[in-house]
Design an enzyme around this catalytic site. Sequence first.
Site, PDB file in Angstrom:
ATOM      1  N   GLU A   1       1.034  -0.928   0.240  1.00 53.36           N
ATOM      2  CA  GLU A   1      -0.398  -0.240   0.127  1.00 53.36           C
ATOM      3  C   GLU A   1       0.799   1.092  -0.091  1.00 53.36           C
ATOM      4  OE1 GLU A   1      -3.619   2.050   2.716  1.00 53.36           O
ATOM      5  OE2 GLU A   1      -3.013  -0.054   2.849  1.00 53.36           O
TER       6      GLU A   1
ATOM      7  N   GLN B   1      11.478  -7.510  15.569  1.00 54.04           N
ATOM      8  CA  GLN B   1      10.743  -9.098  16.592  1.00 54.04           C
ATOM      9  C   GLN B   1       9.600  -9.456  16.045  1.00 54.04           C
ATOM     10  OE1 GLN B   1      12.231  -8.009  20.291  1.00 54.04           O
ATOM     11  NE2 GLN B   1      13.788  -6.527  19.686  1.00 54.04           N
ATOM     12  N   ASP B   2       9.493 -10.285  17.611  1.00 58.79           N
ATOM     13  CA  ASP B   2       7.952 -11.460  16.796  1.00 58.79           C
ATOM     14  C   ASP B   2       6.657 -10.354  17.177  1.00 58.79           C
ATOM     15  OD1 ASP B   2       9.150 -14.090  18.170  1.00 58.79           O
ATOM     16  OD2 ASP B   2      10.406 -12.316  18.834  1.00 58.79           O
TER      17      ASP B   2
ATOM     18  N   HIS C   1       9.126  -7.176  20.242  1.00 56.08           N
ATOM     19  CA  HIS C   1       7.303  -7.523  19.945  1.00 56.08           C
ATOM     20  C   HIS C   1       6.470  -6.790  20.015  1.00 56.08           C
ATOM     21  CE1 HIS C   1      10.623 -10.874  21.366  1.00 56.08           C
ATOM     22  NE2 HIS C   1      10.533  -9.880  22.608  1.00 56.08           N
TER      23      HIS C   1
ATOM     24  N   HIS D   1       3.261  -1.021   8.380  1.00 54.36           N
ATOM     25  CA  HIS D   1       3.081  -1.056   6.589  1.00 54.36           C
ATOM     26  C   HIS D   1       2.788   0.868   7.006  1.00 54.36           C
ATOM     27  CE1 HIS D   1      -1.080  -1.513   4.816  1.00 54.36           C
ATOM     28  NE2 HIS D   1      -0.186  -2.153   3.976  1.00 54.36           N
TER      29      HIS D   1
ATOM     30  N   ASN E   1      19.812  -9.144  18.259  1.00 53.76           N
ATOM     31  CA  ASN E   1      19.178 -10.193  17.193  1.00 53.76           C
ATOM     32  C   ASN E   1      20.639  -9.590  15.868  1.00 53.76           C
ATOM     33  OD1 ASN E   1      16.603  -9.790  17.570  1.00 53.76           O
ATOM     34  ND2 ASN E   1      17.355  -8.614  18.941  1.00 53.76           N
TER      35      ASN E   1
ATOM     36  N   HIS F   1       3.288   1.876  11.670  1.00 55.78           N
ATOM     37  CA  HIS F   1       2.806   2.916  10.167  1.00 55.78           C
ATOM     38  C   HIS F   1       2.925   3.863   9.898  1.00 55.78           C
ATOM     39  CE1 HIS F   1      -1.309   2.363   7.624  1.00 55.78           C
ATOM     40  NE2 HIS F   1      -1.381   1.241   8.202  1.00 55.78           N
TER      41      HIS F   1
ATOM     42  N   GLU G   1      -1.462   4.787   1.808  1.00 57.47           N
ATOM     43  CA  GLU G   1      -0.910   4.770   0.226  1.00 57.47           C
ATOM     44  C   GLU G   1      -0.330   6.017  -0.113  1.00 57.47           C
ATOM     45  OE1 GLU G   1      -5.859   6.729   1.228  1.00 57.47           O
ATOM     46  OE2 GLU G   1      -4.367   4.928   1.418  1.00 57.47           O
TER      47      GLU G   1
END
Length: 205
Positions: free
Chosen positions: A53, A66-67, A107, A72, A192, A112, A75
């Site tokens: 998007e 991480q988990d 986690h 995201h 990590n 966004h 648009e």
Amino acid sequence: MIEKNVVTDFCGKSSEPVIDATSYVHPLAAVIGNVILGKNIMVSPTAVVRGDEGQPLFVGDDSNVQDGVVIHALETEMNGKEVTKNLYEVEGEKYGVYVGRRVSLAHQVQIHGPAVVLDGTFVGMKALVFKSFVGKGCVIEPGAIVMGVSVADGCYVPAGMVLRTQEDADALPSITDDYPFKNLNNGVVHVNTNLAKQYLAAQKA
């Protein structure tokens, strides 16, 4: 799962994720579409980095996803035209989400876009960063919500805080030598990056 995105009116090109050979994406993670992952990145089980998007989504060298983390973005184009308000420019390039180098996304974090998290920042468990710019060397403590603001370099957002005004963001405390989480990110990055290296080695064995 690593796959191309589908073509839509808000994403006119199908893109394959670009993932450095030194980074590890767990089979139970999803990296989709216009995503760029740098070197030595660990993408843990159930993490989702979905550039279908808003895009591109960028994660810099030595960072970790991480988990349960979700990256995201809203648009960034519509019918072939750029949606400028949903993009941030970093070093001359535009991104739906930009995560810098040596950043830890703990986690169940949600980043966004439009969003930027710069180098050396730790984002704690279940925190949300949305429509915000977070500077270098910050700590977003667990459960904090950072929405519609810019956070200056070297500040921390206390656990559970809902940060929605620039006035409150400008009043955030600075990280000092006696701040208990001052060096937390260094250890998390160490763990990590080593996990990424060893999982890759095991995969090739």
